[in-house]
Enzyme design. Structure first.
Site, PDB file in Angstrom:
ATOM      1  N   THR A 108       0.835  -1.211   0.000  1.00 14.41           N
ATOM      2  CA  THR A 108       0.000   0.000   0.000  1.00 14.41           C
ATOM      3  C   THR A 108       0.865   1.255   0.000  1.00 14.41           C
ATOM      4  O   THR A 108       0.695   2.145  -0.832  1.00 14.41           O
ATOM      5  CB  THR A 108      -0.910  -0.015   1.246  1.00 14.41           C
ATOM      6  OG1 THR A 108      -1.625  -1.236   1.239  1.00 14.41           O
ATOM      7  CG2 THR A 108      -1.877   1.137   1.245  1.00 14.41           C
ATOM      8  N   VAL A 109       1.804   1.330   0.942  1.00 16.60           N
ATOM      9  CA  VAL A 109       2.632   2.544   1.052  1.00 16.60           C
ATOM     10  C   VAL A 109       3.536   2.673  -0.173  1.00 16.60           C
ATOM     11  O   VAL A 109       3.650   3.751  -0.776  1.00 16.60           O
ATOM     12  CB  VAL A 109       3.463   2.526   2.357  1.00 16.60           C
ATOM     13  CG1 VAL A 109       4.380   3.742   2.423  1.00 16.60           C
ATOM     14  CG2 VAL A 109       2.549   2.472   3.579  1.00 16.60           C
ATOM     15  N   LYS A 124       8.791   1.206  11.883  1.00 16.15           N
ATOM     16  CA  LYS A 124       8.828   1.580  13.308  1.00 16.15           C
ATOM     17  C   LYS A 124       9.429   0.487  14.190  1.00 16.15           C
ATOM     18  O   LYS A 124      10.114   0.768  15.169  1.00 16.15           O
ATOM     19  CB  LYS A 124       7.446   1.971  13.818  1.00 16.15           C
ATOM     20  CG  LYS A 124       6.397   0.881  13.714  1.00 16.15           C
ATOM     21  CD  LYS A 124       5.146   1.364  13.053  1.00 16.15           C
ATOM     22  CE  LYS A 124       5.201   0.959  11.591  1.00 16.15           C
ATOM     23  NZ  LYS A 124       4.169   1.556  10.772  1.00 16.15           N
ATOM     24  N   GLU A 174      10.290   9.698   8.557  1.00 15.47           N
ATOM     25  CA  GLU A 174       9.088  10.489   8.880  1.00 15.47           C
ATOM     26  C   GLU A 174       7.821   9.630   8.856  1.00 15.47           C
ATOM     27  O   GLU A 174       6.907   9.829   9.652  1.00 15.47           O
ATOM     28  CB  GLU A 174       8.968  11.637   7.870  1.00 15.47           C
ATOM     29  CG  GLU A 174       7.930  12.675   8.211  1.00 15.47           C
ATOM     30  CD  GLU A 174       8.233  13.397   9.509  1.00 15.47           C
ATOM     31  OE1 GLU A 174       9.224  14.118   9.583  1.00 15.47           O
ATOM     32  OE2 GLU A 174       7.456  13.217  10.471  1.00 15.47           O
ATOM     33  N   GLY A 203       2.362   8.161  10.451  1.00 16.48           N
ATOM     34  CA  GLY A 203       2.177   8.137   8.998  1.00 16.48           C
ATOM     35  C   GLY A 203       2.333   9.461   8.269  1.00 16.48           C
ATOM     36  O   GLY A 203       3.440   9.900   7.980  1.00 16.48           O
ATOM     37  N   ILE A 212       1.585  12.513   9.253  1.00 14.53           N
ATOM     38  CA  ILE A 212       1.749  13.743  10.048  1.00 14.53           C
ATOM     39  C   ILE A 212       3.224  14.136  10.085  1.00 14.53           C
ATOM     40  O   ILE A 212       4.072  13.329  10.470  1.00 14.53           O
ATOM     41  CB  ILE A 212       1.248  13.545  11.508  1.00 14.53           C
ATOM     42  CG1 ILE A 212      -0.201  13.051  11.519  1.00 14.53           C
ATOM     43  CG2 ILE A 212       1.407  14.834  12.304  1.00 14.53           C
ATOM     44  CD1 ILE A 212      -0.745  12.754  12.909  1.00 14.53           C
ATOM     45  N   GLY A 227     -11.037  -3.891   6.446  1.00 15.01           N
ATOM     46  CA  GLY A 227      -9.615  -3.700   6.157  1.00 15.01           C
ATOM     47  C   GLY A 227      -8.920  -2.718   7.088  1.00 15.01           C
ATOM     48  O   GLY A 227      -7.779  -2.331   6.865  1.00 15.01           O
ATOM     49  N   ASP A 248       2.577  -1.794  18.102  1.00 17.47           N
ATOM     50  CA  ASP A 248       2.822  -0.750  17.094  1.00 17.47           C
ATOM     51  C   ASP A 248       3.000   0.622  17.780  1.00 17.47           C
ATOM     52  O   ASP A 248       3.966   1.341  17.507  1.00 17.47           O
ATOM     53  CB  ASP A 248       1.631  -0.724  16.120  1.00 17.47           C
ATOM     54  CG  ASP A 248       1.729   0.371  15.088  1.00 17.47           C
ATOM     55  OD1 ASP A 248       2.473   0.209  14.112  1.00 17.47           O
ATOM     56  OD2 ASP A 248       1.056   1.417  15.264  1.00 17.47           O
ATOM     57  N   LYS A 259       6.438   3.108  18.230  1.00 13.75           N
ATOM     58  CA  LYS A 259       6.413   4.525  17.841  1.00 13.75           C
ATOM     59  C   LYS A 259       6.791   5.424  19.009  1.00 13.75           C
ATOM     60  O   LYS A 259       7.597   6.346  18.854  1.00 13.75           O
ATOM     61  CB  LYS A 259       5.025   4.888  17.303  1.00 13.75           C
ATOM     62  CG  LYS A 259       4.710   4.220  15.963  1.00 13.75           C
ATOM     63  CD  LYS A 259       3.232   4.349  15.609  1.00 13.75           C
ATOM     64  CE  LYS A 259       2.917   3.772  14.231  1.00 13.75           C
ATOM     65  NZ  LYS A 259       1.481   3.608  13.981  1.00 13.75           N
TER      66      LYS A 259
HETATM   67  N1  HSE Z   1      -1.140  -0.241  11.885  1.00 13.43           N
HETATM   68  C1  HSE Z   1      -0.912   1.145  12.136  1.00 13.43           C
HETATM   69  C2  HSE Z   1      -2.166   1.792  12.669  1.00 13.43           C
HETATM   70  C3  HSE Z   1      -0.510   1.938  10.933  1.00 13.43           C
HETATM   71  O1  HSE Z   1      -3.198   1.136  12.799  1.00 13.43           O
HETATM   72  O2  HSE Z   1      -2.099   2.961  12.995  1.00 13.43           O
HETATM   73  C4  HSE Z   1       0.941   1.774  10.638  1.00 13.43           C
HETATM   74  O3  HSE Z   1       1.724   2.122  11.711  1.00 13.43           O
END
Ligand code: HSE
Length: 419
Positions: A13-14, A97, A121, A126, A128, A179, A193, A197
């Site tokens: 995706t990215v 991350k 960044e 994401g 921001i 999704g 996650d 971060k």
């Molecule tokens: N899986 C992360 C989220 C996005 O739900 O924010 C990527 O870091």
């Protein structure tokens, strides 16, 4: 015009968003993309499929590539690809991350040794813009506090639970169908996650390396629809908050866990997949960054911004972006969660025994825990009482000991409360 050459690792995706966005820039060219499956249909108009390869060496060892963009995530094989690319003289842009939190120290040392930069960044919040502002224009600040909603999946789930009055399991299922949550949602819902971060974010904010193993983590899987309802009645929302505090003695308290936040606070209004970060620093005061924390184009915006910054510097210097280098010499001195002071929301199912409220009060009083709210509305059909308390600030270790002592009660939930 000289064209700067980019090699990509990953075209999910990215990566797809990065590929589409970079086409606008005449001095930047993507020359190779490492993918797992070359036959997969790509959502890119007029895509030249010969750009794809399954052999990472075609990027890592390609002498014409200036910048390697890694968007596959996870520690391995990303670390192998990135470290070899740096040794082969390439600058790195990554959205990874987990790699930053687990291998940051090695990664930035290796980059410095080879006079290369690693920009990231897109790895935190994401789309921001956060890392570049923190490392550059905010560099004169002493940052003492970070509060953030850094994970869109969990914020989506908590928002839906609040709005629909639905259970965690129901909303997770729906989020997976739409999704918004992965088939295996562990990384998001258990707080990993957000933990990765906040580890990197607090390292930058406090100018000392925060060790991942010292960061406290709790996910959202135990938050119940009943807690949402009660929190609402008491004037709160429940959010997964990533936080970092630096006390006056220079000790850092970095964590991720669900929290009751006052409905009147700004973070209470950050809903669905939006991310938001508050930073308190001197001399700037409090600043907030809010926006899309994930998604094809928002995340591509950050990746492409990093690429453009590297290219702009490469045109003028061979020691580029010194402010963006992350060689923190010292480790942050960290406070264990058991030593921290917090307010707590505790939901208790107690037997309908005479004096049970008194017992709860005594157990708390013996540990210097003062209560600010106590709520019981009648009795349940099974002759139990649903009791909710909110404490004033008290020590985590004392709360844990109080809970052990209340052995005749069932502790349904314990969630920290934002001051
Ligand atoms: N899986 C992360 C989220 C996005 O739900 O924010 C990527 O870091």
């Amino acid at each position: 015009m000289k064209k700067y050459k980019v090699g990509m690792i990953g075209l999910g995706t990215v990566g797809t968003g990065v590929f589409k966005t970079i086409q606008e820039f005449e001095d930047i060219e993507i020359v190779k993309i490492v993918v797992k499956n070359i036959n997969k249909k790509r959502d890119i108009e007029n895509f030249d499929s010969t750009l794809m390869t399954t052999d990472p060496n075609e990027v890592i060892n390609n002498p014409e590539i200036d910048i390697v963009v890694e968007v596959i995530g996870g520690v391995e094989p990303a670390w192998e690809y990135i470290s070899k690319s740096i040794e082969n003289g390439k600058h790195i842009v990554t959205a990874n991350k987990e790699l930053l939190a687990k291998k940051g120290e090695e990664l930035f040392k290796l980059a410095e040794k080879n006079n290369k930069v690693v920009l990231y960044e897109a790895a935190i919040a994401g789309g921001i813009p956060l890392i570049m502002p923190m490392k550059t224009i905010m560099a004169g600040n002493k940052i003492s506090k970070i509060r953030g909603i850094l994970n869109g999946t969990t914020n989506y789930i908590l928002t839906k639970m609040d709005v629909d009055g639905a259970s965690y399991d129901e909303v997770l299922k729906e989020a997976q169908e739409l999704g918004y949550a992965e088939t295996d949602p562990t990384g998001d819902v258990e707080g990993f996650d957000a933990m990765y971060k906040i580890t990197t974010l607090s390292t930058i904010a406090f100018n000392k390396r925060v060790k991942l193993q010292n960061v406290y983590r709790e996910g959202i899987t135990k938050v119940r629809a009943e807690d949402m309802k009660k929190a609402n009645e008491l004037g709160y929302k429940i959010k997964l908050i990533a936080s970092g505090n630096l006390d006056e003695n220079g000790k850092a308290d970095v964590r991720v866990h669900p929290m009751l936040v006052k409905k009147t606070s700004a973070l209470a209004h950050i809903d669905y997949v939006t991310n938001s970060v508050y930073l308190k620093g001197f001399p700037m005061g409090e600043v907030a960054f809010t926006g899309p924390g994930a998604g094809e184009f928002p995340t591509a915006s950050s990746v492409v911004g990093d690429i453009i910054n590297i290219v702009a510097e490469l045109k003028h210097s061979d020691y580029i972006l010194p402010m963006m280098r992350n060689n923190y010499e010292e480790y942050a001195d960290m406070i264990d969660i058991s030593e921290t002071y917090n307010k707590y929301y505790i939901s208790i199912t107690a037997p309908n025994n005479i004096g049970v409220i008194g017992k709860i009060g005594n157990v708390c009083a013996e540990r210097n825990i003062s209560l600010s709210t106590i709520l019981q509305k009648g009795l349940s059909e099974d002759n139990t009482a649903d009791i909710t308390i909110i404490t004033e600030l008290c020590k985590e270790a004392d709360i844990q000991s109080a809970i052990k002592e209340l052995s005749e009660c069932k502790i349904d939930s314990i969630i920290r409360v934002e001051e």
